[in-house]
Design an enzyme around this catalytic site. Structure first.
Site, PDB file in Angstrom:
ATOM      1  N   SER A 130       1.034  -1.154  -0.056  1.00  0.00           N
ATOM      2  CA  SER A 130      -0.126   0.003   0.131  1.00  0.00           C
ATOM      3  C   SER A 130       0.679   1.355   0.015  1.00  0.00           C
ATOM      4  CB  SER A 130      -0.697  -0.220   1.552  1.00  0.00           C
ATOM      5  OG  SER A 130      -1.786  -1.151   1.244  1.00  0.00           O
ATOM      6  N   HIS A 162      -2.844   0.159  -5.082  1.00  0.00           N
ATOM      7  CA  HIS A 162      -3.041  -1.287  -5.304  1.00  0.00           C
ATOM      8  C   HIS A 162      -3.368  -1.160  -6.974  1.00  0.00           C
ATOM      9  CE1 HIS A 162      -1.508  -3.049  -1.961  1.00  0.00           C
ATOM     10  NE2 HIS A 162      -3.189  -2.635  -1.192  1.00  0.00           N
ATOM     11  N   HIS A 206      -5.907  -9.605  -1.411  1.00  0.00           N
ATOM     12  CA  HIS A 206      -5.349 -10.360   0.359  1.00  0.00           C
ATOM     13  C   HIS A 206      -6.532 -10.968   0.569  1.00  0.00           C
ATOM     14  CE1 HIS A 206      -3.326  -5.563  -0.771  1.00  0.00           C
ATOM     15  NE2 HIS A 206      -2.568  -6.324   1.424  1.00  0.00           N
ATOM     16  N   TYR A 258      -8.504 -10.687   2.903  1.00  0.00           N
ATOM     17  CA  TYR A 258      -9.253  -9.578   3.518  1.00  0.00           C
ATOM     18  C   TYR A 258     -10.917  -9.184   1.782  1.00  0.00           C
ATOM     19  CZ  TYR A 258      -7.459  -5.785   2.071  1.00  0.00           C
ATOM     20  OH  TYR A 258      -6.186  -4.372   1.873  1.00  0.00           O
ATOM     21  N   GLU A 259     -10.095  -9.577   0.976  1.00  0.00           N
ATOM     22  CA  GLU A 259     -10.952  -9.045  -0.555  1.00  0.00           C
ATOM     23  C   GLU A 259     -11.479 -10.665  -0.892  1.00  0.00           C
ATOM     24  OE1 GLU A 259      -8.472  -6.815  -3.923  1.00  0.00           O
ATOM     25  OE2 GLU A 259      -6.640  -7.063  -2.080  1.00  0.00           O
ATOM     26  N   ALA A 287       2.198  -1.843   5.048  1.00  0.00           N
ATOM     27  CA  ALA A 287       2.195  -1.257   5.584  1.00  0.00           C
ATOM     28  C   ALA A 287       1.747  -1.748   6.250  1.00  0.00           C
ATOM     29  CB  ALA A 287       1.464  -0.557   4.765  1.00  0.00           C
ATOM     30  N   MET A 298      -1.842  -7.071   7.469  1.00  0.00           N
ATOM     31  CA  MET A 298      -3.159  -7.859   6.884  1.00  0.00           C
ATOM     32  C   MET A 298      -2.245  -8.550   5.773  1.00  0.00           C
ATOM     33  SD  MET A 298      -6.561  -5.254   6.959  1.00  0.00           S
ATOM     34  CE  MET A 298      -6.565  -3.857   8.630  1.00  0.00           C
ATOM     35  N   SER A 299      -1.104  -8.423   5.540  1.00  0.00           N
ATOM     36  CA  SER A 299      -0.586  -8.927   4.492  1.00  0.00           C
ATOM     37  C   SER A 299       0.209  -9.926   4.756  1.00  0.00           C
ATOM     38  CB  SER A 299      -0.185  -7.877   2.977  1.00  0.00           C
ATOM     39  OG  SER A 299       0.616  -7.430   4.294  1.00  0.00           O
ATOM     40  N   ASN A 351       1.282   4.220  10.328  1.00  0.00           N
ATOM     41  CA  ASN A 351       0.469   4.373  11.666  1.00  0.00           C
ATOM     42  C   ASN A 351       0.470   3.819  13.087  1.00  0.00           C
ATOM     43  OD1 ASN A 351      -1.663   2.106   9.987  1.00  0.00           O
ATOM     44  ND2 ASN A 351      -2.130   2.421  11.812  1.00  0.00           N
ATOM     45  N   HIS A 401      -7.613   4.423   6.249  1.00  0.00           N
ATOM     46  CA  HIS A 401      -7.254   4.311   4.804  1.00  0.00           C
ATOM     47  C   HIS A 401      -6.036   5.234   4.367  1.00  0.00           C
ATOM     48  CE1 HIS A 401      -5.419   1.928   1.668  1.00  0.00           C
ATOM     49  NE2 HIS A 401      -5.586   2.383   0.838  1.00  0.00           N
TER      50      HIS A 401
HETATM   51  N1  HPA Z   1      -3.799  -2.695  11.191  1.00  0.00           N
HETATM   52  C1  HPA Z   1      -3.281  -3.707  10.169  1.00  0.00           C
HETATM   53  N2  HPA Z   1      -3.630  -3.554   9.018  1.00  0.00           N
HETATM   54  C2  HPA Z   1      -2.544  -2.656   8.864  1.00  0.00           C
HETATM   55  C3  HPA Z   1      -2.207  -1.410   9.817  1.00  0.00           C
HETATM   56  C4  HPA Z   1      -2.638  -1.287  11.091  1.00  0.00           C
HETATM   57  O1  HPA Z   1      -3.023  -0.616  11.568  1.00  0.00           O
HETATM   58  N3  HPA Z   1      -2.066  -0.114   8.778  1.00  0.00           N
HETATM   59  C5  HPA Z   1      -1.955  -1.118   8.013  1.00  0.00           C
HETATM   60  N4  HPA Z   1      -1.830  -1.831   7.753  1.00  0.00           N
END
Ligand code: HPA
Length: 278
Positions: free
Chosen positions: A31, A62, A84, A86-87, A114, A212-213, A236, A248
């Site tokens: 990302s 993406h 991912h 989650y998709e 990320a 998440m990856s 973050n 996001h």
């Molecule tokens: N949590 C999960 N996935 C992420 C985060 C997060 O805080 N930041 C970027 N991808």
């Protein structure tokens, strides 16, 4: 339905027919980090949608293409974006591109993502080398019948993140005066961000980062005996650490802010790793 090995071979041949370059390293750009692929020379970009059997990304941020080109003198295959779980994709689909890298003949993969920072010594924008992972996605790309042509039934994960590559990355970061920390990445399914209670739980079980990856890709890469280096950008601080909601947009904005530092590190690490690929 042909087997995954044959499907990966077909995709690899499709990509190889577009370029004379034979990448030594496969790169996955997460990302907000995809711009690196735009800096490759002698580059050929192939949208995921055109590659046979390839899963197509739906996430914002993406771009969804494979770029084969040179980073300096090193031929690489770079995925601008990834899919991912989650998709709605299975772990097998998510790791199909790693299978394709393997069939293209790369010896190593460099994965980027990320991530949320759990370790309080991190700050937003930090770059962190992944030392190990905790798979909490509830899935494993190797579940089901084993494809012996990819690898063994029960692959070892004790040195999943090649210690020698990590040492090289630290040396290159130091030369560039870029701070590079190390940590353990916990992968969750998503797509909702974690709750503060989940982050507290992840901290207690030893996670420094959350995302998440990446872990399914690492498992598939190790299955094929490809060496792995993985770098997270702390876009973050994880939920509940700062008194602010997660978005996001914030993840993308931080990716954008650290882009040049991240690209400089990646370029140096790529050159170094390329000299050490079988
Ligand atoms: N949590 C999960 N996935 C992420 C985060 C997060 O805080 N930041 C970027 N991808």
């Amino acid at each position: 339905m042909p087997d995954p090995f044959t499907l990966a071979d077909a995709a690899a041949q499709f990509i190889q027919a577009r370029t004379p370059l034979r990448p030594k390293i496969g790169l996955v750009l997460g990302s907000g980090l995809g711009a690196f692929a735009d800096s490759l020379s002698d580059a050929v970009g192939v949208p995921f949608a055109e590659i046979p059997n390839f899963p197509c990304s739906t996430a914002i941020g993406h771009a969804g293409r494979m770029v084969v080109g040179r980073a300096g003198s090193v031929p690489v295959a770079a995925m601008q974006g990834r899919v991912h779980c989650y998709e709605g994709y299975s772990a097998q689909q998510v790791t199909f591109p790693i299978r394709v890298f393997g069939r293209m003949g790369v010896g190593a993969v460099i994965l980027t993502n990320a991530a949320g920072g759990i370790n309080l010594s991190y700050s937003q924008g930090a770059l962190v080398l992944i030392r190990d992972h905790i798979n909490l996605q509830g899935v494993n790309p190797l579940a089901g019948a084993n494809e012996d042509r990819f690898g063994v039934r029960f692959p070892d994960m004790t040195r999943a993140y090649a210690p020698e590559y990590r040492a090289m990355a630290h040396e290159e970061a130091e030369k560039l005066n870029i701070e590079l920390q190390e940590g353990i990445y916990a992968a969750l399914l998503g797509p909702s961000y974690e709750t503060p209670a989940e982050i507290e739980y992840l901290r207690r079980i030893g996670a420094d980062l959350v995302g998440m990856s990446t872990v399914a890709e690492v498992i598939a890469a190790r299955h094929m005996n490809l060496k792995v280096l993985a770098i997270s950008c702390v876009t973050n601080m994880a939920a509940g650490i700062l008194d602010q909601p997660l978005s996001h947009e914030q993840v993308m904005a931080t990716g954008e802010r650290v882009k040049s530092k991240f690209e400089a590190l990646l370029r140096a690490v790529l050159a170094r790793v390329a000299r050490n690929v079988a």
